[in-house]
Design an enzyme around this catalytic site. Structure first.
Site, PDB file in Angstrom:
ATOM      1  N   TYR A  56       0.829  -1.202   0.000  1.00 51.43           N
ATOM      2  CA  TYR A  56       0.000   0.000   0.000  1.00 51.43           C
ATOM      3  C   TYR A  56       0.867   1.257   0.000  1.00 51.43           C
ATOM      4  O   TYR A  56       1.800   1.396   0.772  1.00 51.43           O
ATOM      5  CB  TYR A  56      -0.935   0.040   1.215  1.00 51.43           C
ATOM      6  N   GLY A  63      -6.630   4.920  -0.702  1.00 54.98           N
ATOM      7  CA  GLY A  63      -7.987   4.957  -0.164  1.00 54.98           C
ATOM      8  C   GLY A  63      -8.817   3.818  -0.705  1.00 54.98           C
ATOM      9  O   GLY A  63      -8.415   2.650  -0.676  1.00 54.98           O
TER      10      GLY A  63
END
Length: 515
Positions: A56, A63
């Site tokens: 990530y 998001g």
């Protein structure tokens, strides 16, 4: 202009350094250990970026779009795009000191070595601060989670040489032109760097730090004006005795009582209850309970400082590079701890303004002022005196009560419900900033009224500290009793007098340092 240098290391920063950079344009340098930590963390991110597994912020979207794996050929574009798309603020420009605090505090987290940003990006952040270039940041755009996204994005956009910024001369120009004029190369963002520049509580924290400094000065100023009002109303200083406050040992209460007692030392006005047709046994609450109200606010400030100090020592990002080399997602960017205290401070500031206004109103009411002329007018009926100055003060108090409604209890879900609980800390900070401005004006009106009232007590000698305050205020161009005149300039001058700390500075040579 502050000539000293603030060195940013790996272990956070101090409130004093934030204010020095934000308001006095102190120079910023990165320490050797920060540069080493930046390089080490970057090596970890580069290694992860080379692996096929998605990480990530390094090789994924953000998001609600985090499920998409991004190939190496698109990652630079990904980081640029997050900055451009998130720089979506609207509304009035945010003040220069707020933006500088925001940039400096982001640099503080970057320098921790927990974000994976390259050393040259951190150096560019320092260079922009040192050049006096201030990105144009707008009022609306942050929900306080994931941090102050839009405000930080506008700052990151400047690092890329895009968008608008204000130069050291105060003129707004394209950021690329300003960077070029100061010999600063725009950054080419790489994996994780765009996200790392956006993901923190830096704006709300910067405003908290500055509000705490301002409120400390205002609480000391309010102790002085409360003492002046007590004196003008011929009140008793016996309620300020240390032994009374020792049996209810809230620290702030004792401090405020001591401040007031020292201002009143040697007064010839206190304790003249016998002058009334119906002698008083006690003063009104707004006078007698001044230390209890101001003291409770002081204790709230003390708690807020604890939160601010913890945040100043924090590295807020998502994901973060841990000391053992792991890169982990987390929720440390959530603004709740900061948002709560910002709201708490708006509440206590409103109450301090409220009690100050009640004392002012008492000074102006001939039925409660114990012998003062109506509205402190020179020729009541022909002159209106300070009647409308109190209206202005009351309007400010009413506004502060509205500003005291907490922002942190609100949450509007965002990012397709991925960010389904937000702090609204930026909003809490913005309204506190307005509240601090209003409180300054409220205290200035009380100062204006109380000093005039003391001077109308002919034949009675004020305390030496009170005399010093009156003399300094008059020397600042604020006129004393007399016929009606254009009042706004006097009130503006009193506001400046309080805002610049000159009230505290005027009495301390007599009282000694006040807390």
């Amino acid at each position: 202009m502050d000539m000293h240098t603030v060195v940013v290391g790996t272990s956070g920063t101090t409130a004093e350094d934030v204010i020095a950079v934000a308001r006095r344009h102190a120079r910023v340098e990165l320490s050797a250990d920060a540069l080493d930590a930046l390089a080490e963390a970057r090596a970890i991110v580069d290694a992860l970026a080379a692996k096929p597994e998605p990480v990530y912020g390094v090789s994924t979207g953000f998001g609600a779009l985090a499920s998409r794996h991004i190939g190496q050929d698109l990652r630079g574009r990904l980081q640029r795009n997050i900055v451009r798309s998130h720089a979506a603020g609207m509304g009035p420009r945010v003040e220069r000191d707020v933006v500088r605090a925001l940039m400096f505090l982001r640099l503080k987290t970057v320098a921790s070595g927990r974000t994976g940003v390259r050393p040259q990006v951190a150096q560019t952040m320092a260079d922009v601060l040192n050049a006096g270039i201030t990105p144009v940041v707008h009022e609306f755009g942050s929900l306080g989670c994931s941090g102050d996204l839009a405000p930080l994005s506008h700052c990151a956009l400047t690092l890329m040489g895009e968008g608008d910024a204000e130069g050291p001369d105060g003129v707004v120009a394209p950021a690329g032109e300003l960077l070029a004029a100061h010999g600063i190369e725009p950054v080419e963002l790489r994996e994780k760097e765009g996200l790392a520049l956006l993901n923190g509580t830096d704006g709300m924290l910067g405003m908290l730090v500055m509000a705490l400094a301002d409120l400390h000065r205002l609480y000391t100023s309010a102790d002085i004006t409360a003492a002046l009002s007590l004196e003008a109303l011929l009140g008793t200083d016996k309620v300020l005795a240390p032994e009374l406050h020792a049996i209810r040992p809230h620290p702030g209460q004792g401090v405020s009582a001591d401040n007031m007692l020292r201002v009143l030392a040697g007064s010839g006005l206190t304790g003249h209850f016998q002058q009334d047709e119906a002698p008083r046994v006690q003063d009104a609450y707004s006078v007698r309970c001044a230390p209890q109200v101001a003291g409770a606010g002081r204790d709230t400030l003390a708690y807020a400082r604890v939160v601010a100090d913890r945040e100043l020592a924090s590295a807020v990002d998502n994901p973060v590079v841990l000391p053992d080399g792991r890169v982990e997602s987390n929720g440390n960017f959530h603004g709740a701890p900061v948002a709560y205290v910002l709201d708490f401070l708006a509440i206590v500031a409103a109450d301090l303004g409220s009690i100050a206004e009640r004392r002012t109103d008492r000074l102006l009411d001939k039925n409660r002022s114990h012998g003062l002329p109506p509205f402190l007018a020179d020729d009541a009926g022909v002159d209106s005196g300070l009647m409308i100055a109190q209206y202005t003060q009351a309007a400010l108090v009413s506004e502060m009560k509205r500003l005291a409604a907490p922002a942190s209890v609100d949450s509007i879900p965002s990012s397709a419900m991925q960010e389904d609980h937000v702090s609204m800390g930026w909003s809490a900070a913005r309204k506190l900033r307005t509240a601090v401005d209003n409180l300054t004006r409220i205290i200035a009106v009380e100062l204006y009224a109380a000093t005039r009232a003391i001077e109308l007590r002919s034949g009675l000698t004020p305390a030496p500290a009170s005399r010093a305050a009156i003399d300094a205020l008059r020397a600042a161009g604020v006129q004393g009793p007399g016929p009606d005149r254009f009042l706004a300039p006097d009130l503006a001058a009193a506001d400046t007098f309080v805002r610049e700390g000159r009230l505290v500075a005027a009495v301390e040579p007599v009282t000694g340092p006040l807390a």
